[in-house]
Every structure is written in structure tokens, then in C-alpha cells.
Motif scaffolding. Structure first.
Motif, PDB file in Angstrom:
ATOM      1  N   SER A  95      21.464  -3.946   8.235  1.00 38.07           N
ATOM      2  CA  SER A  95      20.335  -5.148   8.339  1.00 38.07           C
ATOM      3  C   SER A  95      19.368  -4.795   7.108  1.00 38.07           C
ATOM      4  O   SER A  95      18.990  -5.735   6.521  1.00 38.07           O
ATOM      5  CB  SER A  95      19.958  -4.746   9.635  1.00 38.07           C
ATOM      6  OG  SER A  95      20.968  -4.921  10.697  1.00 38.07           O
TER       7      SER A  95
ATOM      8  N   LYS B 199       9.473 -12.992  21.911  1.00 42.87           N
ATOM      9  CA  LYS B 199       9.518 -12.029  20.687  1.00 42.87           C
ATOM     10  C   LYS B 199       8.419 -12.355  19.565  1.00 42.87           C
ATOM     11  O   LYS B 199       8.319 -11.709  18.750  1.00 42.87           O
ATOM     12  CB  LYS B 199      10.782 -12.370  20.040  1.00 42.87           C
ATOM     13  CG  LYS B 199      12.096 -11.953  21.118  1.00 42.87           C
ATOM     14  CD  LYS B 199      13.387 -12.267  20.425  1.00 42.87           C
ATOM     15  CE  LYS B 199      14.539 -12.200  21.237  1.00 42.87           C
ATOM     16  NZ  LYS B 199      15.840 -12.110  20.861  1.00 42.87           N
TER      17      LYS B 199
ATOM     18  N   ALA C 266      10.923 -17.406  16.035  1.00 46.12           N
ATOM     19  CA  ALA C 266      11.577 -16.873  17.054  1.00 46.12           C
ATOM     20  C   ALA C 266      11.502 -17.460  18.469  1.00 46.12           C
ATOM     21  O   ALA C 266      10.622 -18.423  18.432  1.00 46.12           O
ATOM     22  CB  ALA C 266      10.914 -15.312  17.018  1.00 46.12           C
TER      23      ALA C 266
HETATM   24  N1  LIG Z   1      25.098 -12.490   4.745  1.00 44.68           N
HETATM   25  C1  LIG Z   1      25.374 -11.246   5.116  1.00 44.68           C
HETATM   26  O1  LIG Z   1      26.124 -10.397   4.421  1.00 44.68           O
HETATM   27  C2  LIG Z   1      25.008 -10.853   6.647  1.00 44.68           C
HETATM   28  C3  LIG Z   1      24.875  -9.593   6.963  1.00 44.68           C
HETATM   29  C4  LIG Z   1      24.518  -9.262   8.088  1.00 44.68           C
HETATM   30  C5  LIG Z   1      24.262 -10.245   8.922  1.00 44.68           C
HETATM   31  N2  LIG Z   1      24.585 -11.428   8.561  1.00 44.68           N
HETATM   32  C6  LIG Z   1      24.499 -12.666   9.658  1.00 44.68           C
HETATM   33  O2  LIG Z   1      23.219 -12.814   9.838  1.00 44.68           O
HETATM   34  C7  LIG Z   1      23.024 -13.296  11.156  1.00 44.68           C
HETATM   35  C8  LIG Z   1      21.812 -12.457  12.015  1.00 44.68           C
HETATM   36  O3  LIG Z   1      22.291 -11.284  11.948  1.00 44.68           O
HETATM   37  P1  LIG Z   1      21.359 -10.201  12.976  1.00 44.68           P
HETATM   38  O4  LIG Z   1      21.906  -8.770  12.646  1.00 44.68           O
HETATM   39  O5  LIG Z   1      20.023 -10.224  12.424  1.00 44.68           O
HETATM   40  O6  LIG Z   1      21.582 -10.481  14.314  1.00 44.68           O
HETATM   41  P2  LIG Z   1      20.777 -10.501  15.715  1.00 44.68           P
HETATM   42  O7  LIG Z   1      20.145  -9.172  15.540  1.00 44.68           O
HETATM   43  O8  LIG Z   1      21.434 -10.840  16.868  1.00 44.68           O
HETATM   44  O9  LIG Z   1      19.645 -11.466  15.583  1.00 44.68           O
HETATM   45  C9  LIG Z   1      19.661 -12.888  15.538  1.00 44.68           C
HETATM   46  C10 LIG Z   1      18.378 -13.491  15.866  1.00 44.68           C
HETATM   47  O10 LIG Z   1      18.462 -14.901  15.842  1.00 44.68           O
HETATM   48  C11 LIG Z   1      17.702 -15.452  16.871  1.00 44.68           C
HETATM   49  N3  LIG Z   1      18.273 -16.731  17.253  1.00 44.68           N
HETATM   50  C12 LIG Z   1      19.263 -16.881  17.948  1.00 44.68           C
HETATM   51  N4  LIG Z   1      19.594 -18.257  18.264  1.00 44.68           N
HETATM   52  C13 LIG Z   1      18.702 -18.938  17.324  1.00 44.68           C
HETATM   53  C14 LIG Z   1      18.240 -20.292  17.111  1.00 44.68           C
HETATM   54  N5  LIG Z   1      18.964 -21.307  17.792  1.00 44.68           N
HETATM   55  N6  LIG Z   1      17.274 -20.605  16.447  1.00 44.68           N
HETATM   56  C15 LIG Z   1      16.656 -19.673  15.983  1.00 44.68           C
HETATM   57  N7  LIG Z   1      16.662 -18.154  16.338  1.00 44.68           N
HETATM   58  C16 LIG Z   1      17.762 -18.067  17.151  1.00 44.68           C
HETATM   59  C17 LIG Z   1      17.647 -14.417  17.907  1.00 44.68           C
HETATM   60  O11 LIG Z   1      16.538 -14.372  18.819  1.00 44.68           O
HETATM   61  P3  LIG Z   1      15.527 -15.353  19.566  1.00 44.68           P
HETATM   62  O12 LIG Z   1      16.701 -16.577  19.679  1.00 44.68           O
HETATM   63  O13 LIG Z   1      15.447 -14.879  20.728  1.00 44.68           O
HETATM   64  O14 LIG Z   1      14.485 -15.561  18.483  1.00 44.68           O
HETATM   65  C18 LIG Z   1      17.749 -13.017  17.264  1.00 44.68           C
HETATM   66  O15 LIG Z   1      16.546 -12.773  17.034  1.00 44.68           O
HETATM   67  C19 LIG Z   1      24.174 -13.213  11.854  1.00 44.68           C
HETATM   68  O16 LIG Z   1      24.891 -14.521  11.883  1.00 44.68           O
HETATM   69  C20 LIG Z   1      24.908 -12.192  11.095  1.00 44.68           C
HETATM   70  O17 LIG Z   1      26.400 -12.417  11.275  1.00 44.68           O
HETATM   71  C21 LIG Z   1      25.020 -11.778   7.434  1.00 44.68           C
END
Ligand SMILES: NC(=O)c1ccc[n+]([C@@H]2O[C@H](COP(=O)([O-])OP(=O)(O)OC[C@H]3O[C@@H](n4cnc5c(N)ncnc54)[C@H](OP(=O)(O)O)[C@@H]3O)[C@@H](O)[C@H]2O)c1
Length: 345
Positions: free
Chosen positions: A149, A201, A197
């Protein structure tokens, strides 16, 4: 392989030293259906690897993708029919137990953190170029949540977003694993941060340095007159046109993530479209896959030691409850990160 308690001491079984570990033999979207604790042989070290006695492992979206084998696009790497690795843990913090051939710069007893395959176990074999000294001020469970992350946020905000002091920056998914680091990094770089968010949160992201927060459950965060120099889009899957409209004429869109139900590509089709469209528009539309390397981890260590960023750990689970930890990740209530702690013998 026997199925004893995860807390049982390391023992030689038929001459092979074993360890407590999470064991997953097939793909399934339900963590409790596929993640069980059992025993595995301790990993063999190949040249360039370090054996880490794992004290804690991180839980993130990638953990779930590896566990579920979804989207199918991950399977050429994770295993077409069943997982190649014995468990989906990917980040560790622990103590160097032994170094393999051709490894310099580490010695037994060093406290380290980084990425390693099959990290939900008492021991993991990490590539020496994917670990770094653990930040001294962090516990093992805090440190274990940083590598993927934190690296993703650093590369999104600093390298792809090229965020500079005084710029207007919008960060979606701000309360999640990547988002909590991204908000702190953008604030540290001197940007004016607008964080998106859900309602409960908002206080947490404000406390991380967001200058303005938007509750996306009550308000369309792209609807107002504000234009941003950079949008770090971590969640929400908003369409590219709406995101582009919210950028300044030379603004940068960094698509970092966004979960969808799409079983073939997940959210990656939107990312591909952004890459294809970018040469034809004035704004820069981009995406990336975070690279895991020791230099980036050392940069994160410097930032953490300086107090510029810190991991937000919502909860830690014992290794025996790894399935509950992944289930918690899916329920949408987590603020920041989850960890799995590994018992000491
Ligand atoms: N590019 C890369 O190399 C890379 C690396 C790591 C992760 N990622 C990707 O990045 C994304 C996030 O990863 P993460 O580890 O941070 O996941 P996470 O810890 O599950 O956090 C995702 C966040 O998105 C929010 N969310 C969910 N639905 C939403 C919506 N419709 N609109 C706005 N916010 C929303 C959630 O909270 P609230 O909805 O309650 O606010 C949550 O805080 C994932 O898709 C993951 O696969 C990509």
C-alpha cells in the motif's frame, strides 16, 4: 502435510522442518471456505533470498485477488487452475533467520519488512531486493501493512501524479489501504488535499492531513466547480469523461485501482482505456502496476522515521484467524489496513 494447530512448535517431520502456515489448495471467493491453518515445509532459499521469521503479514486487496483467482487476468501469474503458492499473504515484517547464497547487506537478527510470497506463515523466503530495514518506530504489525500500500501510494502521488506544493489534489478511496498513505504523502508534499470517503471514515482522513473531505454517499465529488491538478483515483470506478472534466487543462489522472465484479479483467479495462486515450488529450491519463523494490521501501522508512507518514492499522488478527481478516477486508468497514500476526514459538 498434517493439519495441526498453527501455534505448534516447528518440528522435523520425516526429516523435513515444518512450520505453521495458512494453507489454500483451490480458488474461492469465500475466505472461510479455502483458508485453513496447517503445516508446510519451511521454504528453501534460492540465491538472492533471505529467510524471514514472520512476525506479521499484511492483508490487502491483492490478497483477496490471489485467494479468489479473480479477475481471471491474474491467473497466468497466480496459477491457471489452482493457486501456485500455498497461501495468498504478500507482505511481511519480521526478523532475518538466515541468508541465502549471494545475499549481502542483511544478517540474522535484522528486523526487516517488505514483500514475500506465501507470507501467512511462520517463515517466508523474501528476495533480498524486496526487503529493507524495518522502520524503528513501528511495531511488526504496523510495518507489515506498509509495503504494497505504501509503495503504491508513493508511486501514484509522487512519481505518476508529480504532485507539487500548492497543487489541488483529489484522492478517491482515501480511507483505504492505499488511500490512507496517499493522503499523507500528498499533504507532506504540500498539496491541498481533497479526500473522498464514506461518512464514518471522514474524520479519519481529516486526521491524516486532508484539507477538505467529501462524503461520496451524499455528494457527487466531481460535480462542483473545483478543478484539480491531479486526481489519484483509487476507488469508485467513475467514468473517464467525468474524471477528465474535473482536471485542470494540464492535469494528471492516476488510475490506481477500483474494484468491479468483472470476472475477466476486474477494473483494468478502464485503466487500459485511459492509457489508450491519453496521447489524444491535453490532460495526462495514466495507470500503473506498483513496483516492489527495496529502494522504495527505504524511502518509505525515511518518511516514516521522519514522522511524515504512518500506517493506520484498523485491526490485527492471529494467523489462525486469517480467513476472518480477509472477510473483514471485504465488509467495507476497514479504515486503513489489517494485519495478521504470527505466533512466536
Ligand atoms: N496499481 C497497483 O499496483 C495497485 C496496488 C495496490 C492496490 N491497487 C488497487 O487499488 C484499489 C484500492 O486498494 P486498497 O488496498 O486501498 O483497498 P481498500 O483498503 O479496500 O480500500 C478501498 C477504499 O475504497 C473505498 N470505496 C469503496 N467503494 C467506493 C466507491 N464506490 N467510491 C469511492 N470510494 C469507495 C472504501 O471505503 P469507503 O467506501 O467506505 O470510503 C475503501 O476505503 C484496489 O482496486 C486495488 O486492487 C492497485
Amino acid at each position: 502435510m498434517t493439519d495441526r494447530d498453527a501455534g505448534a512448535p516447528i518440528a522435523a517431520e520425516g526429516g523435513i522442518e515444518t512450520m505453521a502456515a495458512v494453507v489454500q489448495e483451490r480458488y474461492d471467493t469465500r475466505p472461510e471456505a479455502v483458508l485453513r491453518t496447517g503445516r508446510l515445509p519451511r521454504p528453501e532459499l534460492r540465491p538472492g533470498e533471505v529467510l524471514v521469521r514472520v512476525r506479521a503479514a499484511g492483508v490487502d486487496r491483492g490478497t483477496w485477488h490471489l485467494m479468489a483467482g479473480l479477475p481471471y487476468a491474474v491467473r497466468p501469474v497466480s496459477g491457471m487452475r489452482r493457486p501456485k503458492l500455498p497461501n495468498p499473504g504478500r507482505t511481511v515484517a519480521g526478523v532475518v533467520e538466515r541468508i541465502g547464497p549471494d545475499v549481502t547487506g542483511f544478517a540474522p537478527g535484522d528486523e526487516v519488512y517488505g514483500t514475500a510470497p506465501a507470507a501467512f506463515a511462520e517463515f517466508a523466503a523474501a528476495r533480498a531486493d524486496r526487503i529493507a530495514p524495518k522502520p524503528t518506530g513501528l511495531t511488526f504489525e504496523e510495518a507489515a501493512t506498509v509495503p504494497i500500500s505504501g509503495l503504491t501510494a508513493l508511486q501514484a502521488v509522487r512519481d505518476k501524479g508529480r504532485i507539487r506544493p500548492g497543487q489541488q489534489v483529489l484522492i478517491t478511496g482515501a480511507a483505504g489501504g492505499v488511500g490512507t498513505f496517499a493522503v499523507q504523502l500528498a499533504h507532506h508534499l504540500g498539496a491541498h488535499v481533497t479526500a473522498v470517503a464514506s461518512s464514518r471514515k471522514l474524520d479519519a482522513v481529516r486526521a491524516l492531513g486532508a484539507d477538505r473531505v467529501i462524503d461520496y454517499t451524499r455528494e457527487d465529488f466531481l460535480a462542483g466547480p473545483q478543478r484539480y491538478d491531479a486526481i489519484v483515483d483509487i476507488a469508485g470506478n467513475r467514468n473517464l469523461r467525468d474524471l477528465c472534466r474535473a482536471l485542470t487543462p494540464r492535469g494528471r489522472l492516476v488510475i490506481t485501482g477500483g474494484e468491479t465484479d468483472g470476472r475477466l479483467l476486474g477494473g483494468t479495462d478502464r485503466q487500459l482505456r485511459a492509457q489508450l486515450l491519453s496521447p489524444f488529450v491535453r490532460r495526462h491519463l495514466g495507470t500503473f502496476i506498483a513496483s516492489e523494490h527495496a529502494d522504495g521501501l527505504s524511502e518509505l522508512t525515511t518518511l516514516i522515521d521522519a514522522g511524515a507518514i504512518r500506517p493506520v492499522v484498523d485491526r490485527a488478527y492471529p494467523l489462525t484467524e486469517a480467513a476472518a481478516a480477509v472477510r473483514h477486508l471485504l465488509d467495507g468497514t476497514v479504515i486503513g489496513k489489517l494485519a495478521v500476526t504470527v505466533p512466536l514459538d
